[in-house]
Every structure is written in C-alpha cells, then in structure tokens.
Motif scaffolding. Sequence first.
Motif, PDB file in Angstrom:
ATOM      1  N   ALA A   1       0.825  -1.216   0.000  1.00 32.14           N
ATOM      2  CA  ALA A   1       0.000   0.000   0.000  1.00 32.14           C
ATOM      3  C   ALA A   1       0.858   1.266   0.000  1.00 32.14           C
ATOM      4  N   SER A   2       2.001   1.224   0.676  1.00 30.38           N
ATOM      5  CA  SER A   2       2.831   2.431   0.756  1.00 30.38           C
ATOM      6  C   SER A   2       3.725   2.617  -0.471  1.00 30.38           C
ATOM      7  N   ASN A   3       3.915   1.585  -1.287  1.00 25.08           N
ATOM      8  CA  ASN A   3       4.735   1.682  -2.490  1.00 25.08           C
ATOM      9  C   ASN A   3       3.877   1.410  -3.719  1.00 25.08           C
ATOM     10  N   SER A   4       2.886   2.238  -3.923  1.00 20.07           N
ATOM     11  CA  SER A   4       1.941   1.983  -5.014  1.00 20.07           C
ATOM     12  C   SER A   4       2.260   2.768  -6.284  1.00 20.07           C
ATOM     13  N   ASN A   5       3.342   3.547  -6.299  1.00 19.01           N
ATOM     14  CA  ASN A   5       3.671   4.288  -7.515  1.00 19.01           C
ATOM     15  C   ASN A   5       4.200   3.335  -8.597  1.00 19.01           C
ATOM     16  N   MET A   6       3.963   3.697  -9.838  1.00 21.22           N
ATOM     17  CA  MET A   6       4.339   2.844 -10.965  1.00 21.22           C
ATOM     18  C   MET A   6       5.764   3.172 -11.410  1.00 21.22           C
ATOM     19  N   MET A   7       6.438   2.159 -11.928  1.00 26.43           N
ATOM     20  CA  MET A   7       7.794   2.360 -12.435  1.00 26.43           C
ATOM     21  C   MET A   7       8.091   1.374 -13.543  1.00 26.43           C
ATOM     22  N   GLN A   8       9.127   1.676 -14.332  1.00 32.67           N
ATOM     23  CA  GLN A   8       9.604   0.804 -15.389  1.00 32.67           C
ATOM     24  C   GLN A   8      11.074   0.528 -15.136  1.00 32.67           C
ATOM     25  N   LEU A   9      11.497  -0.694 -15.423  1.00 29.23           N
ATOM     26  CA  LEU A   9      12.913  -1.021 -15.348  1.00 29.23           C
ATOM     27  C   LEU A   9      13.501  -0.952 -16.744  1.00 29.23           C
ATOM     28  N   LYS A  10      14.681  -0.353 -16.845  1.00 25.86           N
ATOM     29  CA  LYS A  10      15.386  -0.269 -18.122  1.00 25.86           C
ATOM     30  C   LYS A  10      16.755  -0.901 -17.942  1.00 25.86           C
ATOM     31  N   LEU A  11      17.063  -1.875 -18.805  1.00 25.63           N
ATOM     32  CA  LEU A  11      18.340  -2.569 -18.723  1.00 25.63           C
ATOM     33  C   LEU A  11      18.825  -2.866 -20.127  1.00 25.63           C
ATOM     34  N   PHE A  12      19.954  -2.291 -20.507  1.00 22.51           N
ATOM     35  CA  PHE A  12      20.558  -2.486 -21.826  1.00 22.51           C
ATOM     36  C   PHE A  12      19.577  -2.183 -22.958  1.00 22.51           C
ATOM     37  N   GLY A  13      18.808  -1.132 -22.813  1.00 20.25           N
ATOM     38  CA  GLY A  13      17.865  -0.738 -23.837  1.00 20.25           C
ATOM     39  C   GLY A  13      16.548  -1.489 -23.810  1.00 20.25           C
TER      40      GLY A  13
END
Length: 103
Positions: A25-37
């Motif tokens: 609940a406290s870490n509900s922000n969205m993110m993307q991982l980028k690795l080697f393009g």
Amino acid sequence: MVWIKRFSAIIAFLLILILLVSFTASNSNMMQLKLFGWTTLSFKTSSFLISAYILGGLSGLAVSMLALIRLRLKNASLLRKLGRRDKEIKKLRDSSLKGLTDA
C-alpha cells in the motif's frame, strides 16, 4: 508443546502478511525497469521488490540444495567405504581366532 509451535507459526504468518500489505500500500507508484535498452511494462514498485526478494530466495535455496546433494553423496560414499572396512576387520579377526584355536 505442538500447539505453541503452531500458534507461533500462525502469528508469524499473520505478521508477515500485515507487513506485506502495508508495504504494498505504501509503495503503489508505478515504475519501469530499463536494462541495456530493454524496457519492462509499468508495474508497482512493490511488485518489483517483492519479485526480486522471492527470486533471490529461490536462487539461494537452489544453490543450497546443490551443496546438500553433494554432501549427501559424499556421506553415502564414506558409509560404503566404512562398511567395507568393517567387513575386512571382521574377516581378519575371524581368521586370527581360527589360527589360535587350531594350536
């Protein structure tokens, strides 16, 4: 005594479940991982962290199992060797006792 272990396990499970729900609940922000393009889909931060934790635990378990299997094979080999030595000692003792009774 068994009920104490069960009660402790249930309490520990519920505590972990509460902490997991609170963390999610406290870490509900969205993110993307980028690795080697290469870019992943957008997921919650907690999803990435929990999956990394689970994968780390499973990989540690796999490495431990390999070491355990190697040690068990070594133990079985040593037990077979010990059995052969015991048979040889028994055979030598029996042959030396036969020599004493003939005299």
